[in-house]
Design a protein around this motif. Structure first.
Motif, PDB file in Angstrom:
ATOM      1  N   ILE A  26       0.828  -1.193   0.000  1.00  0.00           N
ATOM      2  CA  ILE A  26       0.000   0.000   0.000  1.00  0.00           C
ATOM      3  C   ILE A  26       0.871   1.256   0.000  1.00  0.00           C
ATOM      4  CG2 ILE A  26      -1.679   1.359   1.299  1.00  0.00           C
ATOM      5  CD1 ILE A  26      -3.001  -1.187   2.175  1.00  0.00           C
ATOM      6  N   THR A  27       0.547   2.167  -0.909  1.00  0.00           N
ATOM      7  CA  THR A  27       1.211   3.461  -1.002  1.00  0.00           C
ATOM      8  C   THR A  27       0.151   4.547  -0.990  1.00  0.00           C
ATOM      9  OG1 THR A  27       2.885   2.433  -2.422  1.00  0.00           O
ATOM     10  CG2 THR A  27       2.851   4.843  -2.340  1.00  0.00           C
ATOM     11  N   GLU A  28       0.416   5.654  -0.301  1.00  0.00           N
ATOM     12  CA  GLU A  28      -0.512   6.779  -0.290  1.00  0.00           C
ATOM     13  C   GLU A  28       0.203   8.068  -0.677  1.00  0.00           C
ATOM     14  OE1 GLU A  28      -2.189   5.544   3.788  1.00  0.00           O
ATOM     15  OE2 GLU A  28      -3.764   6.774   2.867  1.00  0.00           O
ATOM     16  N   TRP A  29      -0.543   8.907  -1.408  1.00  0.00           N
ATOM     17  CA  TRP A  29      -0.061  10.223  -1.795  1.00  0.00           C
ATOM     18  C   TRP A  29      -0.890  11.283  -1.091  1.00  0.00           C
ATOM     19  CZ3 TRP A  29      -0.134   6.002  -4.834  1.00  0.00           C
ATOM     20  CH2 TRP A  29       0.981   5.719  -5.633  1.00  0.00           C
ATOM     21  N   ASP A  30      -0.247  12.221  -0.407  1.00  0.00           N
ATOM     22  CA  ASP A  30      -0.954  13.328   0.229  1.00  0.00           C
ATOM     23  C   ASP A  30      -1.458  14.292  -0.836  1.00  0.00           C
ATOM     24  OD1 ASP A  30       1.484  13.167   2.751  1.00  0.00           O
ATOM     25  OD2 ASP A  30      -0.639  12.747   3.059  1.00  0.00           O
ATOM     26  N   VAL A  31      -2.745  14.537  -0.854  1.00  0.00           N
ATOM     27  CA  VAL A  31      -3.321  15.495  -1.796  1.00  0.00           C
ATOM     28  C   VAL A  31      -2.990  16.901  -1.301  1.00  0.00           C
ATOM     29  CG1 VAL A  31      -5.473  16.347  -2.803  1.00  0.00           C
ATOM     30  CG2 VAL A  31      -5.132  13.882  -2.463  1.00  0.00           C
ATOM     31  N   PRO A  32      -2.482  17.794  -2.169  1.00  0.00           N
ATOM     32  CA  PRO A  32      -1.992  19.090  -1.691  1.00  0.00           C
ATOM     33  C   PRO A  32      -3.073  20.076  -1.272  1.00  0.00           C
ATOM     34  CG  PRO A  32      -1.773  18.938  -4.079  1.00  0.00           C
ATOM     35  CD  PRO A  32      -2.190  17.583  -3.600  1.00  0.00           C
ATOM     36  N   TRP A  33      -4.329  19.784  -1.581  1.00  0.00           N
ATOM     37  CA  TRP A  33      -5.414  20.707  -1.223  1.00  0.00           C
ATOM     38  C   TRP A  33      -6.105  20.149   0.014  1.00  0.00           C
ATOM     39  CZ3 TRP A  33      -5.416  18.447  -6.286  1.00  0.00           C
ATOM     40  CH2 TRP A  33      -4.572  19.140  -7.160  1.00  0.00           C
ATOM     41  N   GLU A  34      -5.754  20.697   1.172  1.00  0.00           N
ATOM     42  CA  GLU A  34      -6.157  20.111   2.456  1.00  0.00           C
ATOM     43  C   GLU A  34      -7.658  20.243   2.681  1.00  0.00           C
ATOM     44  OE1 GLU A  34      -3.844  21.691   5.606  1.00  0.00           O
ATOM     45  OE2 GLU A  34      -1.914  21.042   4.759  1.00  0.00           O
ATOM     46  N   GLY A  35      -8.208  19.211   3.335  1.00  0.00           N
ATOM     47  CA  GLY A  35      -9.596  19.238   3.739  1.00  0.00           C
ATOM     48  C   GLY A  35     -10.588  19.222   2.599  1.00  0.00           C
ATOM     49  N   THR A  36     -10.204  18.667   1.443  1.00  0.00           N
ATOM     50  CA  THR A  36     -11.103  18.684   0.285  1.00  0.00           C
ATOM     51  C   THR A  36     -11.778  17.345   0.020  1.00  0.00           C
ATOM     52  OG1 THR A  36      -9.202  18.279  -1.184  1.00  0.00           O
ATOM     53  CG2 THR A  36      -9.875  20.578  -0.855  1.00  0.00           C
ATOM     54  N   ARG A  37     -11.560  16.396   0.877  1.00  0.00           N
ATOM     55  CA  ARG A  37     -12.189  15.079   0.790  1.00  0.00           C
ATOM     56  C   ARG A  37     -11.985  14.415  -0.572  1.00  0.00           C
ATOM     57  NH1 ARG A  37     -18.390  13.617   2.736  1.00  0.00           N
ATOM     58  NH2 ARG A  37     -17.895  11.618   3.663  1.00  0.00           N
ATOM     59  N   PRO A  38     -10.735  14.140  -0.945  1.00  0.00           N
ATOM     60  CA  PRO A  38     -10.477  13.448  -2.216  1.00  0.00           C
ATOM     61  C   PRO A  38     -11.026  12.032  -2.173  1.00  0.00           C
ATOM     62  CG  PRO A  38      -8.482  13.555  -0.907  1.00  0.00           C
ATOM     63  CD  PRO A  38      -9.502  14.375  -0.185  1.00  0.00           C
ATOM     64  N   TRP A  51      -7.495   9.720 -12.024  1.00  0.00           N
ATOM     65  CA  TRP A  51      -8.447  10.807 -11.802  1.00  0.00           C
ATOM     66  C   TRP A  51      -9.158  10.603 -10.469  1.00  0.00           C
ATOM     67  CZ3 TRP A  51      -8.435  14.924 -14.929  1.00  0.00           C
ATOM     68  CH2 TRP A  51      -7.870  14.767 -16.202  1.00  0.00           C
ATOM     69  N   PHE A  52      -9.550  11.682  -9.834  1.00  0.00           N
ATOM     70  CA  PHE A  52     -10.335  11.620  -8.599  1.00  0.00           C
ATOM     71  C   PHE A  52     -11.083  12.932  -8.458  1.00  0.00           C
ATOM     72  CE2 PHE A  52      -6.290  13.504  -7.553  1.00  0.00           C
ATOM     73  CZ  PHE A  52      -6.561  14.489  -6.609  1.00  0.00           C
ATOM     74  N   VAL A  53     -11.976  13.014  -7.480  1.00  0.00           N
ATOM     75  CA  VAL A  53     -12.697  14.263  -7.222  1.00  0.00           C
ATOM     76  C   VAL A  53     -12.426  14.728  -5.802  1.00  0.00           C
ATOM     77  CG1 VAL A  53     -14.532  13.905  -8.914  1.00  0.00           C
ATOM     78  CG2 VAL A  53     -14.809  12.988  -6.600  1.00  0.00           C
ATOM     79  N   GLY A  54     -12.511  16.046  -5.614  1.00  0.00           N
ATOM     80  CA  GLY A  54     -12.473  16.646  -4.281  1.00  0.00           C
ATOM     81  C   GLY A  54     -13.881  17.077  -3.935  1.00  0.00           C
ATOM     82  N   GLN A  55     -14.568  16.268  -3.127  1.00  0.00           N
ATOM     83  CA  GLN A  55     -15.995  16.485  -2.914  1.00  0.00           C
ATOM     84  C   GLN A  55     -16.285  17.825  -2.245  1.00  0.00           C
ATOM     85  OE1 GLN A  55     -17.987  13.456  -0.611  1.00  0.00           O
ATOM     86  NE2 GLN A  55     -19.980  14.010  -1.432  1.00  0.00           N
ATOM     87  N   ARG A  72      -5.163  20.162 -10.776  1.00  0.00           N
ATOM     88  CA  ARG A  72      -6.515  20.456 -10.298  1.00  0.00           C
ATOM     89  C   ARG A  72      -7.315  21.162 -11.388  1.00  0.00           C
ATOM     90  NH1 ARG A  72      -8.326  22.923  -4.515  1.00  0.00           N
ATOM     91  NH2 ARG A  72     -10.309  23.882  -5.124  1.00  0.00           N
ATOM     92  N   PHE A  73      -8.544  20.685 -11.602  1.00  0.00           N
ATOM     93  CA  PHE A  73      -9.467  21.299 -12.541  1.00  0.00           C
ATOM     94  C   PHE A  73     -10.695  21.732 -11.744  1.00  0.00           C
ATOM     95  CE2 PHE A  73      -6.885  18.225 -14.749  1.00  0.00           C
ATOM     96  CZ  PHE A  73      -6.560  18.837 -15.958  1.00  0.00           C
ATOM     97  N   ASP A  74     -10.850  23.031 -11.559  1.00  0.00           N
ATOM     98  CA  ASP A  74     -11.947  23.528 -10.742  1.00  0.00           C
ATOM     99  C   ASP A  74     -13.281  23.376 -11.458  1.00  0.00           C
ATOM    100  OD1 ASP A  74     -10.608  24.353  -8.379  1.00  0.00           O
ATOM    101  OD2 ASP A  74      -9.786  26.063  -9.474  1.00  0.00           O
ATOM    102  N   LEU A  75     -14.302  23.022 -10.674  1.00  0.00           N
ATOM    103  CA  LEU A  75     -15.667  22.869 -11.158  1.00  0.00           C
ATOM    104  C   LEU A  75     -16.491  24.071 -10.707  1.00  0.00           C
ATOM    105  CD1 LEU A  75     -16.207  19.104 -10.256  1.00  0.00           C
ATOM    106  CD2 LEU A  75     -15.382  20.077 -12.421  1.00  0.00           C
ATOM    107  N   PRO A  76     -17.728  24.188 -11.179  1.00  0.00           N
ATOM    108  CA  PRO A  76     -18.583  25.269 -10.685  1.00  0.00           C
ATOM    109  C   PRO A  76     -18.665  25.245  -9.164  1.00  0.00           C
ATOM    110  CG  PRO A  76     -19.602  24.200 -12.569  1.00  0.00           C
ATOM    111  CD  PRO A  76     -18.395  23.389 -12.230  1.00  0.00           C
ATOM    112  N   ASP A  77     -18.602  26.409  -8.560  1.00  0.00           N
ATOM    113  CA  ASP A  77     -18.597  26.501  -7.103  1.00  0.00           C
ATOM    114  C   ASP A  77     -19.830  25.815  -6.526  1.00  0.00           C
ATOM    115  OD1 ASP A  77     -17.549  27.337  -4.618  1.00  0.00           O
ATOM    116  OD2 ASP A  77     -18.964  29.015  -4.586  1.00  0.00           O
ATOM    117  N   GLY A  78     -19.598  24.922  -5.567  1.00  0.00           N
ATOM    118  CA  GLY A  78     -20.698  24.211  -4.935  1.00  0.00           C
ATOM    119  C   GLY A  78     -21.118  22.947  -5.640  1.00  0.00           C
ATOM    120  N   ALA A  79     -20.365  22.500  -6.662  1.00  0.00           N
ATOM    121  CA  ALA A  79     -20.759  21.309  -7.426  1.00  0.00           C
ATOM    122  C   ALA A  79     -20.800  20.061  -6.549  1.00  0.00           C
ATOM    123  CB  ALA A  79     -19.810  21.092  -8.597  1.00  0.00           C
ATOM    124  N   GLY A  80     -19.887  19.962  -5.585  1.00  0.00           N
ATOM    125  CA  GLY A  80     -19.877  18.802  -4.690  1.00  0.00           C
ATOM    126  C   GLY A  80     -19.710  17.493  -5.419  1.00  0.00           C
TER     127      GLY A  80
END
Length: 333
Positions: A26-38, A51-55, A72-80
Motif C-alpha cells: 500500500i502506497t498513499e499520496w498526500d493530496v496538496p489541497w487540504e480538507g477537500t475530501r479526495p 483521476w479523482f474528485v475533491g468532494q 486540479r481542474f476547478d468545477l462550478p462553485d458548490g458542485a460537490g
C-alpha cells in the motif's frame, strides 16, 4: 506539486498451502489541497493518470503516481462532485452531487459540459458506470432514482426506485452490459432492465441488511458488502439465492469500499472502529485470505477500483490521501 508518495504499509499475505501467496503493498499520496475530501479515483486511459474528485473542494484532480504531481481542474462553485469515471473517449465524467448534474471535463481546455437532471427531485447524482455501448448509468441516492445518460444525444432518463427511501448507492455493469444497483436504505439489490427502463428488485434475507457497495466477478455473480451487519454477500442472478459470510472484523466492521480483481477475488475495506483494513476473499475456497491494515488510518475509504493492467487497487481516504494497493501474486512451488 504534491509531497512525494510515502510507502505506508507492506504486508506479505500467505494463503493456504498449494494456493500461492499474494503481496499487498500500500502506497498513499498526500493530496496538496487540504480538507477537500479526495475520493473515488479512476484509472485513466493514459499511462500514469489517476483521476479523482475533491468532494468538498469542488474539483476534479489528476495524479501522476510516477512523479507524485497533482493537477486540479476547478468545477462550478458548490458542485460537490461525488465520483468520477473515464468514458470511452478518455474524458473524465463526474457527478455534481450538490448541483443536480453530471459533468464532462475536457482536460486540454478545462471546459465543462453539464447535463442537468430532468426532474428537480433527482437532486443528488451519486455513482456512475458505463456499459459496453458507451451509455452511462448512475444512481441518485437521496432523490431515489437510477438514471441513464446517452452522451451522443445528451439525453438523461430517470427510473424512480419502487421502494421508498431505498437510497440507490453503488452501481456496476456485468459482462452482458446489465447494470446492478445496491439500495443502501433497504435490504435490496436491483437489476436495471435497460430496454424497459425498469428495475427488478431482489430482497436480501435479513431485513436489517444495508448493502452499500457492489462488485461483479467474471462469472457475473453479484457481490455486496452489508455495511450495517458486517457481512460479505453474494447474489446469484439466475436463481436469486443469497450466500453471506461474516467479515473478519465482525458485526461492527462497517465494510464499505469494494471491488473485484481479474481472478474473481473480492477486496473490501472494513472502516470501523477508526481503522481501515483491506480484506481479500477467495470465492472459490470461501476463505478470507488477506487482511492489511491501512497505517494512515484513512478516516473512511468509500470507493475503489481495480486496474487489471497493473494489478492495482485505487482508493481515496477521508484523511486527504489517494491510495494504491498493489497486488503481486506468487505461484506456489
Amino acid at each position: 506539486m504534491s509531497r512525494y508518495a510515502i510507502l505506508l504499509a507492506v504486508i506479505l499475505v500467505v494463503v493456504p498451502m498449494g494456493f500461492g501467496q499474494t503481496t499487498v503493498e500500500i502506497t498513499e499520496w498526500d493530496v496538496p489541497w487540504e480538507g477537500t475530501r479526495p475520493r473515488d479515483p479512476y484509472v485513466g486511459v493514459n499511462d500514469n493518470e489517476i483521476w479523482f474528485v475533491g468532494q468538498s473542494g469542488h474539483y476534479v484532480g489528476r495524479l501522476n503516481p510516477e512523479t507524485g504531481v497533482f493537477e486540479r481542474f476547478d468545477l462550478p462553485d458548490g458542485a460537490g462532485p461525488h465520483s468520477v469515471v473515464v468514458g470511452p473517449d478518455g474524458a473524465p465524467w463526474y457527478t455534481g452531487n450538490r448541483q443536480a448534474h453530471i459533468g464532462k471535463l475536457d482536460p486540454a481546455t478545462g471546459a465543462i459540459e453539464e447535463f442537468p437532471m430532468p426532474d428537480p427531485a433527482a437532486r443528488d447524482p451519486h455513482t456512475m458506470a458505463f456499459d459496453e455501448t458507451g451509455t452511462m448509468w448512475f444512481t441518485v441516492q437521496g432523490g431515489n432514482f437510477v438514471g441513464r445518460l446517452s452522451p451522443e444525444r445528451g439525453e438523461v432518463g430517470l427510473i424512480e426506485v419502487p421502494t421508498a427511501r431505498a437510497r440507490p448507492y453503488g452501481i456496476e455493469v456485468n459482462s452482458n452490459g446489465t447494470p446492478w444497483v445496491v439500495e443502501f436504505g433497504t435490504n435490496k439489490i436491483a437489476q436495471i432492465e435497460k430496454e424497459q427502463m425498469a428495475l427488478i428488485e431482489f430482497e436480501l434475507p435479513s431485513p436489517d441488511a444495508r448493502p452499500r457497495r457492489i462488485a461483479i466477478t467474471p462469472d457475473d455473480m453479484v457481490w455486496y458488502v452489508d455495511y450495517a451487519r458486517g457481512y460479505l454477500g453474494r447474489l446469484n442472478p439466475e436463481t436469486g439465492n443469497v450466500t453471506e459470510w461474516p467479515t473478519p472484523g465482525g458485526s461492527e466492521s462497517r465494510p464499505y469500499a469494494m471491488t473485484s480483481d481479474d481472478r474473481g477475488r473480492l477486496w473490501f475495506f472494513e472502516t470501523n472502529p477508526g481503522v481501515n483494513r483491506l480484506v481479500g476473499f477467495d470465492p472459490e475456497r470461501e476463505i478470507f485470505f488477506s487482511v492489511t491494515e491501512l497505517e494512515s488510518g484513512g478516516g473512511t475509504v468509500r470507493h475503489m477500483v481495480f486496474d487489471s493492467q497493473r494489478q492495482d487497487i485505487w482508493f481515496g481516504t477521508d484523511t486527504n490521501t489517494i491510495g494504491r494497493a498493489r497486488l503481486t501474486n506468487h505461484s506456489s512451488d
